[in-house]
Design a protein around this motif. Structure first.
Motif, PDB file in Angstrom:
ATOM      1  N   LEU A  34       6.816   5.369  13.304  1.00 25.58           N
ATOM      2  CA  LEU A  34       6.646   6.244  12.180  1.00 25.58           C
ATOM      3  C   LEU A  34       7.669   6.213  11.160  1.00 25.58           C
ATOM      4  O   LEU A  34       8.712   6.126  11.620  1.00 25.58           O
ATOM      5  N   ASP A  35       7.393   6.243   9.911  1.00 28.54           N
ATOM      6  CA  ASP A  35       8.384   6.205   8.744  1.00 28.54           C
ATOM      7  C   ASP A  35       8.348   7.529   8.234  1.00 28.54           C
ATOM      8  O   ASP A  35       7.165   7.779   7.632  1.00 28.54           O
ATOM      9  N   ASP A  36       9.483   8.470   8.261  1.00 29.43           N
ATOM     10  CA  ASP A  36       9.807   9.807   7.753  1.00 29.43           C
ATOM     11  C   ASP A  36       9.669   9.705   6.111  1.00 29.43           C
ATOM     12  O   ASP A  36       9.731  10.821   5.697  1.00 29.43           O
ATOM     13  N   THR A  37      10.185   8.628   5.605  1.00 29.83           N
ATOM     14  CA  THR A  37      10.596   8.832   4.038  1.00 29.83           C
ATOM     15  C   THR A  37       9.032   8.666   3.256  1.00 29.83           C
ATOM     16  O   THR A  37       8.178   8.209   3.974  1.00 29.83           O
ATOM     17  N   ARG A  47       2.550  -2.639   1.638  1.00 32.27           N
ATOM     18  CA  ARG A  47       2.085  -1.384   1.444  1.00 32.27           C
ATOM     19  C   ARG A  47       0.716  -1.514   1.650  1.00 32.27           C
ATOM     20  O   ARG A  47      -0.090  -2.109   0.963  1.00 32.27           O
ATOM     21  N   ILE A  48       0.032  -0.758   2.698  1.00 35.77           N
ATOM     22  CA  ILE A  48      -1.464  -0.962   2.917  1.00 35.77           C
ATOM     23  C   ILE A  48      -1.791   0.521   3.128  1.00 35.77           C
ATOM     24  O   ILE A  48      -1.382   1.364   3.775  1.00 35.77           O
ATOM     25  N   GLY A  49      -3.077   0.851   2.457  1.00 33.28           N
ATOM     26  CA  GLY A  49      -3.493   2.188   2.379  1.00 33.28           C
ATOM     27  C   GLY A  49      -2.985   2.973   0.998  1.00 33.28           C
ATOM     28  O   GLY A  49      -2.289   2.487   0.153  1.00 33.28           O
ATOM     29  N   LEU A  50      -3.656   4.286   0.962  1.00 33.23           N
ATOM     30  CA  LEU A  50      -3.184   5.063  -0.258  1.00 33.23           C
ATOM     31  C   LEU A  50      -2.132   6.017   0.110  1.00 33.23           C
ATOM     32  O   LEU A  50      -2.145   6.684   1.122  1.00 33.23           O
ATOM     33  N   PRO A  51      -1.178   6.003  -0.629  1.00 30.41           N
ATOM     34  CA  PRO A  51       0.060   6.704  -0.427  1.00 30.41           C
ATOM     35  C   PRO A  51      -0.201   8.064  -1.046  1.00 30.41           C
ATOM     36  O   PRO A  51      -0.386   8.197  -2.481  1.00 30.41           O
ATOM     37  N   TYR A  52      -0.540   9.048  -0.566  1.00 29.33           N
ATOM     38  CA  TYR A  52      -0.330  10.312  -1.024  1.00 29.33           C
ATOM     39  C   TYR A  52       0.407  11.437  -0.218  1.00 29.33           C
ATOM     40  O   TYR A  52       0.645  11.079   1.186  1.00 29.33           O
ATOM     41  N   GLY A  53       0.576  12.740  -0.399  1.00 28.92           N
ATOM     42  CA  GLY A  53       1.626  13.576   0.157  1.00 28.92           C
ATOM     43  C   GLY A  53       1.160  13.846   1.630  1.00 28.92           C
ATOM     44  O   GLY A  53       2.206  14.358   2.306  1.00 28.92           O
ATOM     45  N   THR A  54      -0.066  13.816   1.956  1.00 29.26           N
ATOM     46  CA  THR A  54      -0.372  14.324   3.136  1.00 29.26           C
ATOM     47  C   THR A  54      -0.662  13.157   4.248  1.00 29.26           C
ATOM     48  O   THR A  54      -0.902  13.461   5.505  1.00 29.26           O
ATOM     49  N   THR A  55      -0.581  11.943   4.036  1.00 31.63           N
ATOM     50  CA  THR A  55      -0.627  10.961   5.021  1.00 31.63           C
ATOM     51  C   THR A  55       0.711  10.387   5.519  1.00 31.63           C
ATOM     52  O   THR A  55       1.843  10.826   5.003  1.00 31.63           O
ATOM     53  N   ASP A  56       0.562  10.181   6.929  1.00 32.80           N
ATOM     54  CA  ASP A  56       1.551   9.398   7.521  1.00 32.80           C
ATOM     55  C   ASP A  56       1.950   8.254   7.263  1.00 32.80           C
ATOM     56  O   ASP A  56       1.004   7.355   6.794  1.00 32.80           O
ATOM     57  N   ARG A  57       2.975   7.568   7.547  1.00 35.19           N
ATOM     58  CA  ARG A  57       3.550   6.435   7.236  1.00 35.19           C
ATOM     59  C   ARG A  57       3.647   5.562   8.499  1.00 35.19           C
ATOM     60  O   ARG A  57       4.735   6.197   9.316  1.00 35.19           O
ATOM     61  N   VAL A  58       3.188   4.459   8.921  1.00 44.39           N
ATOM     62  CA  VAL A  58       3.448   3.734  10.140  1.00 44.39           C
ATOM     63  C   VAL A  58       4.334   2.461   9.571  1.00 44.39           C
ATOM     64  O   VAL A  58       3.517   1.786   8.810  1.00 44.39           O
ATOM     65  N   PHE A  59       5.480   2.186  10.144  1.00 41.84           N
ATOM     66  CA  PHE A  59       6.221   1.019   9.602  1.00 41.84           C
ATOM     67  C   PHE A  59       6.116  -0.223  10.978  1.00 41.84           C
ATOM     68  O   PHE A  59       6.186   0.178  11.965  1.00 41.84           O
ATOM     69  N   ILE A  60       5.809  -1.146  10.458  1.00 43.37           N
ATOM     70  CA  ILE A  60       5.500  -2.367  10.964  1.00 43.37           C
ATOM     71  C   ILE A  60       6.475  -3.452  10.792  1.00 43.37           C
ATOM     72  O   ILE A  60       6.536  -4.134   9.901  1.00 43.37           O
ATOM     73  N   ASN A  61       7.473  -3.681  11.898  1.00 43.60           N
ATOM     74  CA  ASN A  61       8.445  -4.646  11.725  1.00 43.60           C
ATOM     75  C   ASN A  61       8.129  -6.041  12.189  1.00 43.60           C
ATOM     76  O   ASN A  61       7.780  -6.082  13.598  1.00 43.60           O
ATOM     77  N   THR A  62       7.975  -7.066  11.546  1.00 46.43           N
ATOM     78  CA  THR A  62       7.696  -8.410  12.264  1.00 46.43           C
ATOM     79  C   THR A  62       8.586  -9.386  11.976  1.00 46.43           C
ATOM     80  O   THR A  62       9.775  -9.194  11.155  1.00 46.43           O
ATOM     81  N   ALA A  63       8.610 -10.617  12.601  1.00 45.20           N
ATOM     82  CA  ALA A  63       9.705 -11.515  12.614  1.00 45.20           C
ATOM     83  C   ALA A  63       9.687 -12.195  11.115  1.00 45.20           C
ATOM     84  O   ALA A  63      10.681 -12.621  10.434  1.00 45.20           O
ATOM     85  N   LYS A  64       8.334 -12.002  10.389  1.00 48.48           N
ATOM     86  CA  LYS A  64       8.304 -12.704   9.022  1.00 48.48           C
ATOM     87  C   LYS A  64       8.220 -11.887   7.778  1.00 48.48           C
ATOM     88  O   LYS A  64       8.652 -11.795   6.785  1.00 48.48           O
ATOM     89  N   PHE A  70      -0.322   3.632   5.379  1.00 50.12           N
ATOM     90  CA  PHE A  70      -0.292   4.766   4.972  1.00 50.12           C
ATOM     91  C   PHE A  70      -1.923   5.156   5.673  1.00 50.12           C
ATOM     92  O   PHE A  70      -2.686   4.468   5.371  1.00 50.12           O
ATOM     93  N   THR A  71      -1.419   6.182   6.636  1.00 45.20           N
ATOM     94  CA  THR A  71      -2.837   6.619   7.107  1.00 45.20           C
ATOM     95  C   THR A  71      -2.823   8.164   7.651  1.00 45.20           C
ATOM     96  O   THR A  71      -1.649   8.801   7.598  1.00 45.20           O
ATOM     97  N   SER A  72      -4.000   8.596   7.663  1.00 47.49           N
ATOM     98  CA  SER A  72      -4.295   9.964   8.390  1.00 47.49           C
ATOM     99  C   SER A  72      -4.343  10.049   9.932  1.00 47.49           C
ATOM    100  O   SER A  72      -4.154  11.087  10.510  1.00 47.49           O
ATOM    101  N   ASN A  73      -4.109   8.463  10.698  1.00 50.48           N
ATOM    102  CA  ASN A  73      -4.363   8.688  12.069  1.00 50.48           C
ATOM    103  C   ASN A  73      -3.200   7.941  12.642  1.00 50.48           C
ATOM    104  O   ASN A  73      -3.454   6.829  13.076  1.00 50.48           O
ATOM    105  N   PRO A  74      -1.894   8.103  12.460  1.00 53.49           N
ATOM    106  CA  PRO A  74      -0.949   7.204  12.880  1.00 53.49           C
ATOM    107  C   PRO A  74      -0.832   6.863  14.321  1.00 53.49           C
ATOM    108  O   PRO A  74      -0.501   5.749  14.660  1.00 53.49           O
ATOM    109  N   SER A  75      -1.021   7.852  15.223  1.00 53.13           N
ATOM    110  CA  SER A  75      -1.041   7.693  16.605  1.00 53.13           C
ATOM    111  C   SER A  75      -1.997   6.575  16.991  1.00 53.13           C
ATOM    112  O   SER A  75      -1.733   5.865  17.885  1.00 53.13           O
TER     113      SER A  75
END
Length: 83
Positions: A34-37, A47-64, A70-75
């Motif tokens: 999860l990305d808290d910022t 960036r993938i999805g719609l960024p708005y105040g109530t969405t959570d953010r999932v950060f995916i770090n890859t080799a490249k 941006f999602t409402s279902n991060p888990s």
């Protein structure tokens, strides 16, 4: 609202949102968390999805490339990518 979907196809993860389709080899994924910022720590991340105040953010770090989902279902996304 159209939600971001994540599916595992063979050895790749396919992320889809609207007309966007990104394929990430599972071996390239280094970290998923999860990305808290609000706008994401990594300014160069795709960036993938719609960024708005109530969405959570999932950060995916890859080799490249890094991705910020941006999602409402991060888990669900984290559990699919961490499997």
């Amino acid at each position: 609202m159209i939600e971001v979907s994540v599916k595992k196809v063979e050895n790749n993860f396919v992320i889809r949102w609207q007309l966007l389709r990104i394929e990430i080899p599972s071996s390239d994924i280094l970290d998923v968390r999860l990305d808290d910022t609000y706008g994401g720590e990594d300014q160069d991340a795709i960036r993938i999805g719609l960024p708005y105040g109530t969405t959570d953010r999932v950060f995916i770090n890859t080799a490249k490339q890094n991705y910020l989902v941006f999602t409402s279902n991060p888990s669900a996304i984290i559990s699919k990518l961490s499997a």
